[in-house]
Scaffold this motif. Structure first.
Motif, PDB file in Angstrom:
ATOM      1  N   LEU A  61      -4.803  -0.088 -10.848  1.00 47.40           N
ATOM      2  CA  LEU A  61      -4.670  -0.816 -12.111  1.00 47.40           C
ATOM      3  C   LEU A  61      -5.265  -2.211 -12.045  1.00 47.40           C
ATOM      4  N   SER A  62      -5.165  -2.846 -10.891  1.00 43.49           N
ATOM      5  CA  SER A  62      -5.765  -4.168 -10.711  1.00 43.49           C
ATOM      6  C   SER A  62      -6.044  -4.379  -9.231  1.00 43.49           C
ATOM      7  N   VAL A  63      -7.018  -5.246  -8.960  1.00 43.38           N
ATOM      8  CA  VAL A  63      -7.447  -5.524  -7.589  1.00 43.38           C
ATOM      9  C   VAL A  63      -7.591  -7.026  -7.422  1.00 43.38           C
ATOM     10  N   LEU A  64      -7.081  -7.528  -6.302  1.00 42.70           N
ATOM     11  CA  LEU A  64      -7.144  -8.952  -5.993  1.00 42.70           C
ATOM     12  C   LEU A  64      -7.900  -9.144  -4.678  1.00 42.70           C
ATOM     13  N   PRO A  65      -9.153  -9.645  -4.700  1.00 49.04           N
ATOM     14  CA  PRO A  65      -9.864  -9.923  -3.445  1.00 49.04           C
ATOM     15  C   PRO A  65      -9.194 -11.075  -2.706  1.00 49.04           C
ATOM     16  N   ALA A  66      -9.142 -10.979  -1.367  1.00 48.22           N
ATOM     17  CA  ALA A  66      -8.454 -12.009  -0.583  1.00 48.22           C
ATOM     18  C   ALA A  66      -9.070 -12.119   0.806  1.00 48.22           C
ATOM     19  N   ARG A  67     -10.113 -12.954   0.930  1.00 49.08           N
ATOM     20  CA  ARG A  67     -10.690 -13.297   2.238  1.00 49.08           C
ATOM     21  C   ARG A  67     -11.060 -12.077   3.078  1.00 49.08           C
ATOM     22  N   GLY A  68     -11.926 -11.256   2.580  1.00 52.75           N
ATOM     23  CA  GLY A  68     -12.406 -10.119   3.354  1.00 52.75           C
ATOM     24  C   GLY A  68     -11.586  -8.860   3.222  1.00 52.75           C
ATOM     25  N   HIS A  69     -10.495  -8.896   2.487  1.00 54.54           N
ATOM     26  CA  HIS A  69      -9.733  -7.689   2.225  1.00 54.54           C
ATOM     27  C   HIS A  69      -9.367  -7.660   0.744  1.00 54.54           C
ATOM     28  N   ALA A  70      -8.773  -6.563   0.307  1.00 57.69           N
ATOM     29  CA  ALA A  70      -8.468  -6.397  -1.104  1.00 57.69           C
ATOM     30  C   ALA A  70      -7.059  -5.863  -1.261  1.00 57.69           C
ATOM     31  N   ILE A  71      -6.311  -6.481  -2.159  1.00 55.23           N
ATOM     32  CA  ILE A  71      -4.958  -6.039  -2.493  1.00 55.23           C
ATOM     33  C   ILE A  71      -5.035  -5.311  -3.829  1.00 55.23           C
ATOM     34  N   ALA A  72      -4.476  -4.123  -3.893  1.00 57.78           N
ATOM     35  CA  ALA A  72      -4.572  -3.303  -5.102  1.00 57.78           C
ATOM     36  C   ALA A  72      -3.190  -2.867  -5.564  1.00 57.78           C
ATOM     37  N   LEU A  73      -3.039  -2.810  -6.874  1.00 53.62           N
ATOM     38  CA  LEU A  73      -1.843  -2.268  -7.507  1.00 53.62           C
ATOM     39  C   LEU A  73      -2.210  -0.918  -8.100  1.00 53.62           C
ATOM     40  N   TRP A  74      -1.418   0.115  -7.788  1.00 56.59           N
ATOM     41  CA  TRP A  74      -1.719   1.483  -8.217  1.00 56.59           C
ATOM     42  C   TRP A  74      -0.744   1.938  -9.288  1.00 56.59           C
ATOM     43  N   ASP A  75      -1.147   2.991 -10.010  1.00 59.65           N
ATOM     44  CA  ASP A  75      -0.364   3.426 -11.165  1.00 59.65           C
ATOM     45  C   ASP A  75       0.979   4.050 -10.814  1.00 59.65           C
ATOM     46  N   ASP A  76       1.246   4.313  -9.532  1.00 61.73           N
ATOM     47  CA  ASP A  76       2.564   4.802  -9.130  1.00 61.73           C
ATOM     48  C   ASP A  76       3.456   3.684  -8.603  1.00 61.73           C
ATOM     49  N   GLY A  77       3.026   2.407  -8.785  1.00 58.54           N
ATOM     50  CA  GLY A  77       3.842   1.283  -8.353  1.00 58.54           C
ATOM     51  C   GLY A  77       3.676   0.912  -6.902  1.00 58.54           C
ATOM     52  N   LEU A  78       2.631   1.399  -6.244  1.00 57.08           N
ATOM     53  CA  LEU A  78       2.381   1.049  -4.846  1.00 57.08           C
ATOM     54  C   LEU A  78       1.380  -0.103  -4.792  1.00 57.08           C
ATOM     55  N   VAL A  79       1.649  -1.072  -3.904  1.00 56.07           N
ATOM     56  CA  VAL A  79       0.725  -2.176  -3.635  1.00 56.07           C
ATOM     57  C   VAL A  79       0.172  -1.970  -2.233  1.00 56.07           C
ATOM     58  N   THR A  80      -1.153  -2.054  -2.093  1.00 57.12           N
ATOM     59  CA  THR A  80      -1.793  -1.822  -0.796  1.00 57.12           C
ATOM     60  C   THR A  80      -2.716  -2.974  -0.442  1.00 57.12           C
ATOM     61  N   ASP A  81      -2.943  -3.145   0.857  1.00 54.19           N
ATOM     62  CA  ASP A  81      -3.878  -4.148   1.352  1.00 54.19           C
ATOM     63  C   ASP A  81      -4.856  -3.448   2.294  1.00 54.19           C
ATOM     64  N   THR A  82      -6.145  -3.610   2.022  1.00 55.25           N
ATOM     65  CA  THR A  82      -7.186  -2.900   2.748  1.00 55.25           C
ATOM     66  C   THR A  82      -8.274  -3.875   3.171  1.00 55.25           C
ATOM     67  N   ASP A  83      -8.779  -3.726   4.412  1.00 54.59           N
ATOM     68  CA  ASP A  83      -9.855  -4.604   4.879  1.00 54.59           C
ATOM     69  C   ASP A  83     -11.150  -3.856   5.169  1.00 54.59           C
ATOM     70  N   GLY A  84     -11.222  -2.588   4.787  1.00 61.55           N
ATOM     71  CA  GLY A  84     -12.424  -1.796   5.022  1.00 61.55           C
ATOM     72  C   GLY A  84     -12.396  -1.006   6.305  1.00 61.55           C
ATOM     73  N   ARG A  85     -11.535  -1.384   7.239  1.00 59.62           N
ATOM     74  CA  ARG A  85     -11.363  -0.633   8.481  1.00 59.62           C
ATOM     75  C   ARG A  85     -10.093   0.198   8.454  1.00 59.62           C
ATOM     76  N   ALA A  86      -9.083  -0.306   7.770  1.00 57.77           N
ATOM     77  CA  ALA A  86      -7.800   0.389   7.686  1.00 57.77           C
ATOM     78  C   ALA A  86      -7.042  -0.129   6.476  1.00 57.77           C
ATOM     79  N   VAL A  87      -6.069   0.653   6.039  1.00 60.87           N
ATOM     80  CA  VAL A  87      -5.138   0.180   5.025  1.00 60.87           C
ATOM     81  C   VAL A  87      -4.040  -0.551   5.787  1.00 60.87           C
ATOM     82  N   ARG A  88      -3.984  -1.852   5.639  1.00 64.25           N
ATOM     83  CA  ARG A  88      -3.146  -2.673   6.504  1.00 64.25           C
ATOM     84  C   ARG A  88      -1.661  -2.523   6.192  1.00 64.25           C
ATOM     85  N   TRP A  89      -1.299  -2.380   4.915  1.00 61.08           N
ATOM     86  CA  TRP A  89       0.104  -2.163   4.580  1.00 61.08           C
ATOM     87  C   TRP A  89       0.243  -1.577   3.183  1.00 61.08           C
ATOM     88  N   HIS A  90       1.390  -0.941   2.946  1.00 54.94           N
ATOM     89  CA  HIS A  90       1.779  -0.393   1.647  1.00 54.94           C
ATOM     90  C   HIS A  90       3.156  -0.958   1.294  1.00 54.94           C
TER      91      HIS A  90
END
Length: 211
Positions: free
Chosen positions: A59-88
């Motif tokens: 639903l929305s994406v927030l870039p943050a110093r080389g990684h991206a935080i995303a909000l998904w339609d099921d209410g999950l927030v994720t942080d990804t740096d291109g190598r791994a999904v760092r947290w949910h």
């Protein structure tokens, strides 16, 4: 038996339906956006990586110093740096509200690498390095936060909190990376253990009383 277990482990579904696809090699991505059902990260015009979750939509994406935080339609927030999904992190009871309203204003960066996630029932702050929950501010009884009406003022985030009853002064809250802004508060430190200043010995938050 060991070989069978190894094969089963290799073919099991990724947690949360994660599917991360690397793009061209190069420096970390500095921009990211939602495009249809995927999050795409770019450095200049070069695609660095794509991230999707099976059956879900960002639903929305927030870039943050080389990684991206995303909000998904099921209410999950994720942080990804291109190598791994760092947290949910999951938002409680948010799916219906997100379906009606979308993700406008939900992800709000605060100072010192802290992310505020604003929903009608609460504001939760997470440390972006590891997703650790740093503080939680529930809406007052009979009130609800409006993330789309939040604005920055210096280092503070001002969030509308309309109430059915109560003084107008209770219908706006101010927060920063250390929690609710109030006189004589005793906030937690936000650094990871061993990095920077130690945690404050007192953990309670002082919130402004209704006027």
């Amino acid at each position: 038996m060991t070989a069978l277990l190894a094969v089963a482990h290799a073919i099991r579904p990724a947690p949360y339906g994660d599917h991360l696809t690397p793009g061209t090699p190069g420096p970390p991505a500095h921009t990211a956006r939602a495009r249809a059902d995927v999050v795409e990260a770019y450095e200049g015009r070069s695609l660095r990586w794509r991230y999707a979750r099976v059956g879900r939509r960002p639903l929305s994406v927030l870039p943050a110093r080389g990684h991206a935080i995303a909000l998904w339609d099921d209410g999950l927030v994720t942080d990804t740096d291109g190598r791994a999904v760092r947290w949910h992190r999951a938002l409680p009871a948010a799916t219906g509200w997100l379906r009606r309203q979308g993700g406008t204003g939900v992800l709000r960066p605060l100072g010192r690498d802290i992310l505020a996630v604003v929903t009608p029932s609460r504001i939760a702050a997470y440390r972006t390095a590891d997703g650790d929950l740093r503080w939680l501010l529930p809406a007052r009884a009979g009130c609800a936060f409006h993330p789309e009406r939040a604005v920055r003022h210096g280092t503070a985030l001002l969030v509308a909190q309309p109430c059915r009853h109560g003084a107008w002064t209770a219908q706006l809250v101010a927060v920063d990376d250390l929690g609710g802004i109030a006189p004589h508060r005793a906030p937690l430190g936000n650094d990871r253990p061993g990095a920077g200043r130690p945690e404050h010995a007192r953990t309670e938050k002082a919130l402004a009383p209704p006027r």
